[in-house]
Design a protein around this motif. Sequence first.
Motif, mmCIF file in Angstrom:
data_model
loop_
_atom_site.group_PDB
_atom_site.id
_atom_site.type_symbol
_atom_site.label_atom_id
_atom_site.label_comp_id
_atom_site.label_asym_id
_atom_site.label_seq_id
_atom_site.Cartn_x
_atom_site.Cartn_y
_atom_site.Cartn_z
ATOM 1 N N ALA A 1 0.823 -1.205 0.000
ATOM 2 C CA ALA A 1 0.000 0.000 0.000
ATOM 3 C C ALA A 1 0.861 1.261 0.000
ATOM 4 O O ALA A 1 0.613 2.202 -0.766
ATOM 5 C CB ALA A 1 -0.931 -0.007 1.214
ATOM 6 N N VAL A 2 1.895 1.298 0.843
ATOM 7 C CA VAL A 2 2.785 2.454 0.899
ATOM 8 C C VAL A 2 3.485 2.649 -0.447
ATOM 9 O O VAL A 2 3.617 3.783 -0.944
ATOM 10 C CB VAL A 2 3.816 2.297 2.035
ATOM 11 C CG1 VAL A 2 4.886 3.387 1.957
ATOM 12 C CG2 VAL A 2 3.126 2.352 3.389
ATOM 13 N N SER A 3 3.913 1.552 -1.051
ATOM 14 C CA SER A 3 4.600 1.629 -2.344
ATOM 15 C C SER A 3 3.666 2.150 -3.431
ATOM 16 O O SER A 3 4.050 2.989 -4.259
ATOM 17 C CB SER A 3 5.139 0.248 -2.728
ATOM 18 O OG SER A 3 6.100 -0.199 -1.801
ATOM 19 N N LEU A 4 2.442 1.655 -3.462
ATOM 20 C CA LEU A 4 1.480 2.107 -4.469
ATOM 21 C C LEU A 4 1.110 3.572 -4.269
ATOM 22 O O LEU A 4 0.980 4.327 -5.241
ATOM 23 C CB LEU A 4 0.226 1.233 -4.414
ATOM 24 C CG LEU A 4 0.397 -0.216 -4.895
ATOM 25 C CD1 LEU A 4 -0.863 -1.025 -4.609
ATOM 26 C CD2 LEU A 4 0.725 -0.262 -6.380
ATOM 27 N N LEU A 5 0.958 3.988 -3.018
ATOM 28 C CA LEU A 5 0.657 5.392 -2.742
ATOM 29 C C LEU A 5 1.826 6.288 -3.151
ATOM 30 O O LEU A 5 1.628 7.415 -3.632
ATOM 31 C CB LEU A 5 0.335 5.584 -1.262
ATOM 32 C CG LEU A 5 -0.967 4.931 -0.776
ATOM 33 C CD1 LEU A 5 -1.109 5.079 0.729
ATOM 34 C CD2 LEU A 5 -2.178 5.522 -1.488
ATOM 35 N N SER A 6 3.047 5.783 -2.979
ATOM 36 C CA SER A 6 4.224 6.537 -3.419
ATOM 37 C C SER A 6 4.241 6.657 -4.938
ATOM 38 O O SER A 6 4.545 7.719 -5.488
ATOM 39 C CB SER A 6 5.503 5.853 -2.920
ATOM 40 O OG SER A 6 6.648 6.570 -3.323
ATOM 41 N N MET A 7 3.907 5.565 -5.642
ATOM 42 C CA MET A 7 3.829 5.623 -7.102
ATOM 43 C C MET A 7 2.790 6.635 -7.560
ATOM 44 O O MET A 7 2.970 7.327 -8.569
ATOM 45 C CB MET A 7 3.473 4.236 -7.655
ATOM 46 C CG MET A 7 4.587 3.219 -7.607
ATOM 47 S SD MET A 7 4.042 1.668 -8.368
ATOM 48 C CE MET A 7 5.545 0.676 -8.223
ATOM 49 N N ALA A 8 1.693 6.720 -6.813
ATOM 50 C CA ALA A 8 0.627 7.654 -7.169
ATOM 51 C C ALA A 8 0.994 9.100 -6.845
ATOM 52 O O ALA A 8 0.352 10.029 -7.343
ATOM 53 C CB ALA A 8 -0.664 7.274 -6.447
ATOM 54 N N GLY A 9 2.003 9.296 -5.988
ATOM 55 C CA GLY A 9 2.426 10.646 -5.633
ATOM 56 C C GLY A 9 1.636 11.248 -4.493
ATOM 57 O O GLY A 9 1.402 12.464 -4.460
ATOM 58 N N ILE A 10 1.223 10.411 -3.543
ATOM 59 C CA ILE A 10 0.483 10.891 -2.383
ATOM 60 C C ILE A 10 1.451 11.569 -1.413
ATOM 61 O O ILE A 10 2.562 11.068 -1.184
ATOM 62 C CB ILE A 10 -0.238 9.710 -1.678
ATOM 63 C CG1 ILE A 10 -1.205 9.039 -2.658
ATOM 64 C CG2 ILE A 10 -0.981 10.186 -0.437
ATOM 65 C CD1 ILE A 10 -2.271 9.943 -3.221
ATOM 66 N N PRO A 11 1.083 12.713 -0.824
ATOM 67 C CA PRO A 11 1.982 13.424 0.104
ATOM 68 C C PRO A 11 2.481 12.549 1.243
ATOM 69 O O PRO A 11 1.827 11.583 1.645
ATOM 70 C CB PRO A 11 1.101 14.570 0.615
ATOM 71 C CG PRO A 11 0.136 14.824 -0.500
ATOM 72 C CD PRO A 11 -0.150 13.482 -1.092
ATOM 73 N N LEU A 12 3.662 12.918 1.746
ATOM 74 C CA LEU A 12 4.409 12.226 2.805
ATOM 75 C C LEU A 12 5.095 10.958 2.317
ATOM 76 O O LEU A 12 5.649 10.213 3.114
ATOM 77 C CB LEU A 12 3.513 11.892 4.018
ATOM 78 C CG LEU A 12 2.845 13.084 4.714
ATOM 79 C CD1 LEU A 12 2.071 12.614 5.932
ATOM 80 C CD2 LEU A 12 3.863 14.138 5.105
ATOM 81 N N THR A 13 5.064 10.727 1.022
ATOM 82 C CA THR A 13 5.825 9.620 0.455
ATOM 83 C C THR A 13 6.917 10.172 -0.458
ATOM 84 O O THR A 13 6.846 11.311 -0.918
ATOM 85 C CB THR A 13 4.933 8.666 -0.360
ATOM 86 O OG1 THR A 13 4.405 9.366 -1.502
ATOM 87 C CG2 THR A 13 3.781 8.132 0.489
ATOM 88 N N ALA A 14 7.929 9.333 -0.728
ATOM 89 C CA ALA A 14 9.025 9.757 -1.605
ATOM 90 C C ALA A 14 8.531 10.067 -3.011
ATOM 91 O O ALA A 14 9.050 10.960 -3.683
ATOM 92 C CB ALA A 14 10.097 8.671 -1.648
ATOM 93 N N GLY A 15 7.504 9.336 -3.448
ATOM 94 C CA GLY A 15 6.968 9.563 -4.785
ATOM 95 C C GLY A 15 6.374 10.945 -4.960
ATOM 96 O O GLY A 15 6.457 11.533 -6.049
ATOM 97 N N PHE A 16 5.784 11.501 -3.899
ATOM 98 C CA PHE A 16 5.226 12.857 -3.978
ATOM 99 C C PHE A 16 6.334 13.883 -4.204
ATOM 100 O O PHE A 16 6.230 14.753 -5.067
ATOM 101 C CB PHE A 16 4.463 13.184 -2.689
ATOM 102 C CG PHE A 16 4.061 14.629 -2.583
ATOM 103 C CD1 PHE A 16 2.989 15.112 -3.316
ATOM 104 C CD2 PHE A 16 4.771 15.505 -1.772
ATOM 105 C CE1 PHE A 16 2.623 16.458 -3.238
ATOM 106 C CE2 PHE A 16 4.413 16.847 -1.682
ATOM 107 C CZ PHE A 16 3.328 17.323 -2.419
ATOM 108 N N VAL A 17 7.401 13.782 -3.411
ATOM 109 C CA VAL A 17 8.517 14.718 -3.567
ATOM 110 C C VAL A 17 9.138 14.587 -4.944
ATOM 111 O O VAL A 17 9.474 15.581 -5.600
ATOM 112 C CB VAL A 17 9.579 14.475 -2.474
ATOM 113 C CG1 VAL A 17 10.760 15.424 -2.643
ATOM 114 C CG2 VAL A 17 8.966 14.635 -1.087
ATOM 115 N N ALA A 18 9.281 13.340 -5.421
ATOM 116 C CA ALA A 18 9.889 13.099 -6.725
ATOM 117 C C ALA A 18 9.068 13.746 -7.834
ATOM 118 O O ALA A 18 9.616 14.430 -8.713
ATOM 119 C CB ALA A 18 10.012 11.593 -6.960
#
Length: 459
Positions: free
Chosen positions: A360-377
């Motif tokens: 779930a955390v990985s998928l949310l990061s891929m989606a760019g949800i705030p507080l994940t590395a994917g959002f910052v990226a």
Amino acid sequence: MSVLVVLFLTAVLALFSGVYNQGKFARYIGILGLLVALCVSFSPELAFFNQYKSMFDFNENAALFTKISLVVTLLIFFLGGFAFNNHRSHQSELYSLMLFSLIGAVILFSFTNLVTLFLGIEILSIPLYVMAGSNKTDLRSNEASIKYFLMGAFATGFLLFGIALIYGSTGSFDVHVINTFSVANPKDLMFVMGIMLMLVAMAFKVSLAPFHMWSPDVYQGAPSLITAFMASVVKIAAFFAFFKVMNLAFAGSIKEWINILGVLVIITLLLANAMGLAQTNAKRMLAYSSVSHAGYLGLIFFGANSLSVYNLAFYLFAYSLATVGVFMTLIWVEKLKRETSFEAFKGLAKSEPLLAVVTAVSLLSMAGIPLTAGFVAKFNIFAQAMNGAAFLVLIAVIGSALSIAYYLNLIISMFFHTETTFKSSEKVSITYNIIAVFIIVAILAIGIYPDLFKVQFGL
């Protein structure tokens, strides 16, 4: 160059461990070699290797992307014990092929010559053709191998023809000489034709639509651990090489190719995310997710500045962590259920909450949800692209919104079905649990404190 030597020796040792029926030790040899290579990557290059700088320059940027690839490959090797337990007679070959492919990636990080670029791409790709078809009893794996090989060979033809035209125009393979020519002769017909052919070839390697057609079938048919390697390490190498050759060698002719690339990015973002919504198979959904991320990464070419390489590295590391996080769960579910449909994940959170959380955390990061590395990226790349391609950023935001829907489909299957078909006796290993915790912490920590990325890789 020192990293190449370490990786080559490791790959050879891993390969020959199978000759003496000790293939089970190939993974440990690979892990040890990767750790040594990671340590070496933090050290300055030996003066002995300076003579090769006309072909291969292991500079700061090359070192950064090498470190990222080594860390991701290490995670994948740790997952291999469970993933490859049905390949006992071929483990040494599979691990050594991954290491040889990684050697191609390191070459791509350091090329200063189009010949070196070509060699790096082929060393990266040829082991992948073999690994994609390593599950010889599975017809989908056989199909993945032959499809990837044929289309890869076709793309290689475009690349070589493009390099030939570039050489015919400039009289050199050196990227710095080519850059000088592009500044002085940005509209030279033969030169521009060469750029277009190389653009097509590199678009195939990074899966930009409409040159992505191989990705879904190859990703689904290849063994899942190999797919994870292709979606992370191969993506890192191919995209950095793409960015480097277009912005270093062909910077003077940017007006001739940037609009074409923009069209490819738009097609990729809309098509990949729309197709992702239609998927009911998690592995195939991740294939279209990978294609969509190639579209987001394509924005790095617009509004390029001194932070572009850092933004690219941050995005690729965040995306690769998330990819490994999802695939580790997919590998475990596939082993138990013999399938990778969304249905197979139902009730996973009840029996294996840690695997469900890391997914779930990985998928949310891929989606760019705030507080994940994917959002910052995504924020970094979108902010950069706003300087010259605001319309593309709007398309990317729409694509991100669409992606949330198909990522949530998998999350809903894991968390919102009270009944579970997983047996209580089927538990993941301590290795998987440790990697899951590491990925969760890394994604959230870098998402909250992005400067940790600089600290981690010695920037």
